[in-house]
Design a protein around this motif. Structure first.
Motif, short mmCIF file in Angstrom:
data_model
loop_
_atom_site.label_atom_id
_atom_site.label_comp_id
_atom_site.label_asym_id
_atom_site.label_seq_id
_atom_site.Cartn_x
_atom_site.Cartn_y
_atom_site.Cartn_z
N VAL A 13 5.60 -6.45 -0.52
CA VAL A 13 4.88 -5.58 -1.23
C VAL A 13 3.94 -4.95 -0.07
O VAL A 13 3.44 -3.74 0.03
N GLU A 14 3.48 -5.94 0.98
CA GLU A 14 2.72 -5.62 2.12
C GLU A 14 2.83 -6.59 3.13
O GLU A 14 3.28 -7.71 2.97
N VAL A 40 -2.50 1.31 -8.65
CA VAL A 40 -1.49 1.12 -9.42
C VAL A 40 -1.87 1.94 -10.68
O VAL A 40 -2.79 1.29 -11.40
N VAL A 84 2.39 4.10 -7.64
CA VAL A 84 1.85 3.27 -6.90
C VAL A 84 1.38 4.15 -5.61
O VAL A 84 2.24 4.65 -4.83
N GLU A 101 4.76 4.59 -3.45
CA GLU A 101 5.85 3.58 -3.55
C GLU A 101 6.58 3.47 -5.10
O GLU A 101 5.72 3.68 -6.00
N LYS A 150 0.17 1.44 6.82
CA LYS A 150 1.55 1.21 5.74
C LYS A 150 2.71 1.94 6.20
O LYS A 150 3.89 1.54 6.00
N VAL A 192 -5.45 0.95 -2.48
CA VAL A 192 -4.13 1.06 -3.39
C VAL A 192 -4.42 1.25 -5.07
O VAL A 192 -5.38 0.76 -5.25
N ALA A 199 9.94 -2.04 -1.54
CA ALA A 199 9.86 -0.99 -2.34
C ALA A 199 10.39 0.44 -1.66
O ALA A 199 9.99 0.58 -0.65
P1 AMP Z 1 -1.44 -3.81 -0.72
O1 AMP Z 1 -2.99 -3.34 -0.15
O2 AMP Z 1 -0.47 -3.26 -0.29
O3 AMP Z 1 -1.41 -5.16 -0.83
O4 AMP Z 1 -1.72 -3.70 -2.25
C1 AMP Z 1 -2.67 -4.32 -3.24
C2 AMP Z 1 -2.11 -4.81 -4.38
O5 AMP Z 1 -1.48 -3.67 -5.10
C3 AMP Z 1 -0.99 -5.60 -4.35
O6 AMP Z 1 -1.39 -7.07 -4.22
C4 AMP Z 1 -0.30 -5.50 -5.53
O7 AMP Z 1 -1.05 -6.17 -6.73
C5 AMP Z 1 -0.53 -4.12 -5.85
N1 AMP Z 1 0.96 -3.48 -5.48
C6 AMP Z 1 1.02 -2.85 -4.25
N2 AMP Z 1 2.03 -2.20 -3.99
C7 AMP Z 1 2.90 -2.40 -5.21
C8 AMP Z 1 3.89 -2.00 -5.85
N3 AMP Z 1 4.99 -1.44 -5.06
N4 AMP Z 1 4.30 -2.10 -7.11
C9 AMP Z 1 3.36 -3.00 -7.74
N5 AMP Z 1 2.21 -3.27 -7.36
C10 AMP Z 1 1.70 -3.07 -6.10
#
Ligand code: AMP
Ligand code: GLY
Length: 430
Positions: free
Chosen positions: A278-279, A156, A142, A181, A104, A154, A119
């Protein structure tokens, strides 16, 4: 052309199905595949998808023209590199390029260099850094494990103690590193970008349902359902994503001499300040990829071969059918915490006979007596297309009701809010 698909889930089942429908594809081999794939393609045993030598052996035995690597683990492990070195056309990024998903902090650094909206983030290696990052960014917190964590990395939360506990767990790992984040508000979108190292084409956007329960309650999962298109999203969102996110990222990766060839999965939050990343992932989503692929009319083998050989510019523009696609995931008892394997699945034929529906195998195994049994957390993907989201979801749920798996569970609200026109981007009138 003969194509080898690496992987064993519903994403790979969807890829095999799409590839088989391309008149220019003469044969599809899957390794290891699954019992659903086995009905439409040849499956080859493969004990470990990250074992590059074993993958090379399968590719050589079948003299394939193209290898499509489905999951992230073999990509990060360098399976694409080994295949490319052996002269194969490969759809799937090198280990270096797959770091866009594998780390990440690396993804954040590339986004910053490429000017991609995302973010605000702090990369931390000590608890003191975590504490000051949590203070600086405020709640909701986050906290993301830096490395691959199969959807469990992750947290949140509004609870500072829970954020700190997750941070401690991430940092306790060898070379532990994490990212704190800024919280992004707004509905999430997945855009799958087909990349050849220099050029990009994007599939129609999808929305994934990550939480296990209706109303987005309960723990995160790999994804419990998805739909496409998104009637509430801005028109031409895919073009916007190419221009502002995918192309700058691909250009930056090219500049770093680690060109990205494969699917750049752009996970977006549609915030009041515009779309933010977000990713990034380095592969098709699962199950969100399945609905975007279900709507793709452009022949898949020809498209992925063009990307694998750096000739996406010569390929036609992508075409999608106007119909809607919905997928509902049937999960095993205990998923995601502790999925129970071995449950017998009944009703597969009846589900597949529902007009407009079909079933992809996500985590199944054929028992010695021929029964199909659960062999994973997410067991089946029930797919449907229909004239609009309401009719696609009706069809999907009709097919779901044909299936039986003791203790199995699924969400009942996939695509419901979208079909009712209840999804809004914060701060917009739409
Ligand atoms: P990721 O593994 O980065 O995809 O994160 C998994 C899930 O966490 C995402 O699909 C979002 O639902 C939540 N998430 C990740 N980053 C954020 C963020 N900066 N703000 C809010 N929700 C987040
Ligand atoms: N469904 C989310 C993912 O594939 O990462």
């Amino acid at each position: 052309m003969k194509v080898l698909v690496i992987g064993s889930g519903a994403r790979e089942h969807a890829l095999v199905r799409g590839l088989s429908a391309d008149p220019d594809v003469s044969a599809v081999v899957a390794a290891p595949g699954n019992p659903g794939i086995d009905l439409i393609a040849q499956c080859e045993p493969l004990a470990d998808v990250c074992d590059a030598a074993a993958v090379l052996a399968v590719a050589a035995r079948h003299t394939v023209d193209l290898v499509v690597v489905g999951p992230e683990a073999p990509l990060v492990a360098g399976v694409s590199d080994a295949l490319r070195e052996a002269g194969y056309a490969v759809y799937g990024p090198s280990a270096a390029a797959a770091q866009l998903e594998g780390s990440k902090s690396f993804a954040k650094e590339v986004m910053a260099s490429a000017g991609v909206p995302t973010a605000l983030a702090h990369v931390c290696t000590t608890m003191a850094e975590v504490e000051s990052a949590l203070d600086a960014l405020g709640a909701p917190h986050v906290v993301k494990d830096d490395g691959l964590a199969a959807g469990k990395g992750v947290v949140v939360t509004d609870d500072r103690e829970a954020a700190l506990a997750h941070a401690r767990a991430c940092l306790a790992k060898p070379d532990g590193q994490l990212v704190v984040e800024e919280f992004l508000d707004g509905p999430e979108v997945s855009v799958f970008c087909i990349c050849d190292g220099t050029s990009v084409r994007a599939l129609s956007p999808a929305q994934d349902f990550k939480r296990v329960g209706d109303g987005d309650l309960g723990p995160n999962t790999g994804g419990m359902g998805a739909y496409s298109p998104l009637p509430w999203a801005p028109p031409h969102l895919s073009d916007w994503v190419i221009e502002h996110i995918a192309q700058p990222t691909i250009d930056e990766m090219h500049r770093r001499e680690t060109p990205f060839v494969g699917t750049l999965y752009v996970g977006l939050a549609m915030t009041s300040r515009g779309p933010r990343v977000v990713e990034f992932n380095a592969r098709f989503g699962d199950p969100d990829g399945q609905v975007s692929l279900a709507r793709l009319v452009t022949p898949l083998g020809t498209l992925l071969y063009a990307a694998a050989t750096g000739r996406l510019d010569d390929a036609d523009d992508l075409h999608h059918r106007p119909e809607s696609a919905v997928v509902v995931v049937l999960a095993a008892e205990g998923y995601p915490a502790a999925p129970v394997p071995g449950g017998t699945i009944e009703g597969l034929d009846a589900a597949a006979e529902v007009p407009g529906a079909w079933v992809l195998h996500a985590g199944t195994r054929r028992a010695e007596d021929g029964r199909i049994v659960a062999a994973g957390g997410r067991v089946l993907d029930v797919m449907a297309v229909g004239a609009d989201l309401a009719s696609a979801r009706d069809t999907a749920y009709r097919a779901v009701s044909c299936l039986e798996l003791a203790g199995g569970h699924h969400r009942s609200d996939i695509a419901l809010a979208a079909a009712r026109g209840e999804i809004h981007i914060p701060g917009s009138d739409t």
